[in-house]
Design an enzyme around this catalytic site. Structure first.
Site, PDB file in Angstrom:
ATOM      1  N   LYS A 102      -2.241  -1.510  -3.675  1.00  0.00           N
ATOM      2  CA  LYS A 102      -3.089  -0.320  -3.612  1.00  0.00           C
ATOM      3  C   LYS A 102      -2.215   0.917  -3.721  1.00  0.00           C
ATOM      4  O   LYS A 102      -1.211   1.000  -3.008  1.00  0.00           O
ATOM      5  CB  LYS A 102      -3.858  -0.312  -2.291  1.00  0.00           C
ATOM      6  CG  LYS A 102      -4.829   0.859  -2.122  1.00  0.00           C
ATOM      7  CD  LYS A 102      -5.526   0.786  -0.776  1.00  0.00           C
ATOM      8  CE  LYS A 102      -6.485   1.962  -0.625  1.00  0.00           C
ATOM      9  NZ  LYS A 102      -7.147   1.961   0.689  1.00  0.00           N
ATOM     10  N   LYS A 150       1.224  10.103   5.865  1.00  0.00           N
ATOM     11  CA  LYS A 150       1.332   8.685   6.223  1.00  0.00           C
ATOM     12  C   LYS A 150       2.590   8.040   5.648  1.00  0.00           C
ATOM     13  O   LYS A 150       2.675   6.820   5.518  1.00  0.00           O
ATOM     14  CB  LYS A 150       0.082   7.945   5.757  1.00  0.00           C
ATOM     15  CG  LYS A 150      -1.202   8.514   6.349  1.00  0.00           C
ATOM     16  CD  LYS A 150      -2.418   7.639   6.089  1.00  0.00           C
ATOM     17  CE  LYS A 150      -3.654   8.214   6.761  1.00  0.00           C
ATOM     18  NZ  LYS A 150      -4.823   7.319   6.686  1.00  0.00           N
ATOM     19  N   TYR A 192     -15.446   0.559  -6.957  1.00  0.00           N
ATOM     20  CA  TYR A 192     -16.739   1.197  -6.733  1.00  0.00           C
ATOM     21  C   TYR A 192     -17.658   1.030  -7.940  1.00  0.00           C
ATOM     22  O   TYR A 192     -18.851   1.276  -7.846  1.00  0.00           O
ATOM     23  CB  TYR A 192     -16.530   2.678  -6.413  1.00  0.00           C
ATOM     24  CG  TYR A 192     -15.622   2.886  -5.230  1.00  0.00           C
ATOM     25  CD1 TYR A 192     -16.096   2.723  -3.932  1.00  0.00           C
ATOM     26  CD2 TYR A 192     -14.271   3.215  -5.404  1.00  0.00           C
ATOM     27  CE1 TYR A 192     -15.259   2.891  -2.842  1.00  0.00           C
ATOM     28  CE2 TYR A 192     -13.427   3.383  -4.315  1.00  0.00           C
ATOM     29  CZ  TYR A 192     -13.918   3.209  -3.039  1.00  0.00           C
ATOM     30  OH  TYR A 192     -13.077   3.356  -1.960  1.00  0.00           O
ATOM     31  N   ARG A 199     -10.848   9.486   1.846  1.00  0.00           N
ATOM     32  CA  ARG A 199     -10.750  10.111   3.164  1.00  0.00           C
ATOM     33  C   ARG A 199     -11.943  11.027   3.429  1.00  0.00           C
ATOM     34  O   ARG A 199     -12.392  11.164   4.565  1.00  0.00           O
ATOM     35  CB  ARG A 199      -9.429  10.861   3.293  1.00  0.00           C
ATOM     36  CG  ARG A 199      -8.242   9.899   3.346  1.00  0.00           C
ATOM     37  CD  ARG A 199      -6.900  10.585   3.322  1.00  0.00           C
ATOM     38  NE  ARG A 199      -5.820   9.597   3.292  1.00  0.00           N
ATOM     39  CZ  ARG A 199      -4.576   9.843   2.928  1.00  0.00           C
ATOM     40  NH1 ARG A 199      -4.236  11.071   2.561  1.00  0.00           N
ATOM     41  NH2 ARG A 199      -3.675   8.885   2.918  1.00  0.00           N
ATOM     42  N   SER A 222     -10.369   5.448  -4.781  1.00  0.00           N
ATOM     43  CA  SER A 222     -11.334   6.530  -4.969  1.00  0.00           C
ATOM     44  C   SER A 222     -10.883   7.554  -5.996  1.00  0.00           C
ATOM     45  O   SER A 222     -11.698   8.054  -6.793  1.00  0.00           O
ATOM     46  CB  SER A 222     -11.594   7.217  -3.630  1.00  0.00           C
ATOM     47  OG  SER A 222     -10.387   7.730  -3.080  1.00  0.00           O
ATOM     48  N   LYS A 256       0.857  -1.187   0.000  1.00  0.00           N
ATOM     49  CA  LYS A 256       0.000   0.000   0.000  1.00  0.00           C
ATOM     50  C   LYS A 256       0.891   1.234   0.000  1.00  0.00           C
ATOM     51  O   LYS A 256       1.678   1.448   0.924  1.00  0.00           O
ATOM     52  CB  LYS A 256      -0.919   0.006   1.222  1.00  0.00           C
ATOM     53  CG  LYS A 256      -1.863   1.208   1.275  1.00  0.00           C
ATOM     54  CD  LYS A 256      -2.747   1.133   2.502  1.00  0.00           C
ATOM     55  CE  LYS A 256      -3.693   2.327   2.591  1.00  0.00           C
ATOM     56  NZ  LYS A 256      -4.530   2.270   3.803  1.00  0.00           N
TER      57      LYS A 256
END
Length: 333
Positions: free
Chosen positions: A256, A225, A321, A212, A282, A202
């Site tokens: 990811k 992060k 999605y 988020r 997303s 990731k």
């Protein structure tokens, strides 16, 4: 493998592209409804839908509507859904205690879906950002995201999810050692058949922004992060992480984001041969939707082509999605 072929004109590679029937006969991969996992966002309330502006067409759903969505997914043949909670900010704490509350939003949703739609597999997310006042995937102490304390919390979170009936646990936190600790806890506590799909590679990506927004972590996040998610320039490190997680007991691995990291998907599958997945995140979804809304691309064709790319790159499946929309297209043939 190097194919043997005669010189032109003995070999005319266009011959097998001449008609739809011939193209179907030589097609190397297939996109199927069986390849889809549908990520869904859940919120409190009843009969509640909350549109997510940065993800056109995606909504947060209250548990009652989420059960209906799970039934819809099962009827379409989608084998699994993945739950992400939008946690009330009042429940967020530095210690993230709500993450392992047996009655938190995610666990209530899991039990409700299992009662109503037992045939669909439920995947859950293991990371502390929905519950953390700092917006991080781990516990923050004096400005540092601490590893070992976070792993202890993540294991408690995973046990609560397994008790609620989750079929697949998805550790997305990127803490070191969490797969081994989670696997040991599952074995010890009677959850031997619960599977782990590790977010093994990731990346610290800019493609996560709309997500988020969806889980309410955008405003809470302090800093970035990069101390625990991967550097986007690293390939060999991804292989080390995937090998580690498989050795610790992961059943499946994930890369990811998705399309910007197809090279990692291909290498992971070729190197380890384990069930390999990607998350069409997303930002990828939002870009396709925005370009289609402006008439710049054929949205349906680009959507399908983007998912074909994952299959060609060696992925056994993809979190997307687009899952219900794609399933309807594939089901109509």
């Amino acid at each position: 493998m190097r194919p043997t072929q005669s010189p032109f004109p003995g070999t005319r590679l266009r011959r097998t592209r001449a008609t739809p029937a011939l193209r179907a006969l030589v097609r190397e991969d297939r996109l199927s409804v069986d390849d889809l996992i549908w990520p869904i966002f859940v919120c409190d309330g009843e009969n509640t839908r909350q549109p997510i502006p940065s993800m056109p067409g995606v909504e947060r759903l209250s548990v009652d509507l989420l059960v209906e969505a799970a039934r819809q997914a099962a009827d379409l043949g989608i084998p699994a859904i993945c739950l992400f909670p939008y946690t009330d900010p009042a429940l967020k704490t530095p210690g993230c205690e709500e993450a392992w509350n047996p009655d938190n939003l995610s666990n209530r949703a899991t039990r409700a879906i299992k009662a109503a739609v037992p045939e669909i597999a439920i995947m859950t997310d293991i990371a502390l950002d929905p519950y953390n006042t700092h917006g991080h995937d781990g516990i923050v102490v004096n400005g540092e995201v601490v590893n070992d304390e976070s792993v202890e919390a993540l294991v408690k979170m995973g046990m609560a999810q397994a008790e609620a009936g989750a079929d697949i646990l998805g550790p997305s936190d990127m803490m070191d050692g969490r797969i081994g600790a989670l696997r040991q806890a599952l074995e010890t506590n009677g959850h031997k058949n619960v599977t782990i799909m590790s977010y093994a590679a990731k990346y610290a990506s800019a493609f996560y922004g709309p997500f988020r927004d969806a889980v309410g972590a955008s405003g809470a996040l302090t800093g970035d992060k990069k101390t625990y998610q991967m550097d986007p320039l690293n390939r060999r490190e991804a292989m080390r992480l995937i090998e580690r997680d498989l050795s610790e007991g992961a059943d499946m691995v994930m890369v990811k984001p998705g399309m910007p990291y197809l090279d990692i998907c291909r290498e992971a599958k070729d190197t380890f041969g384990a069930p390999t997945y990607a998350y069409q995140v997303s930002g990828e979804y939002a870009m396709i939707k925005a370009a289609a809304a402006n008439g710049w691309i054929d949205g349906e064709r680009v959507m399908l082509e983007s998912l074909m790319a994952f299959r060609r790159a060696g992925c056994d499946g993809v979190l997307t999605y687009f899952a219900p929309e794609v399933a309807r297209i594939l089901n109509r043939g």
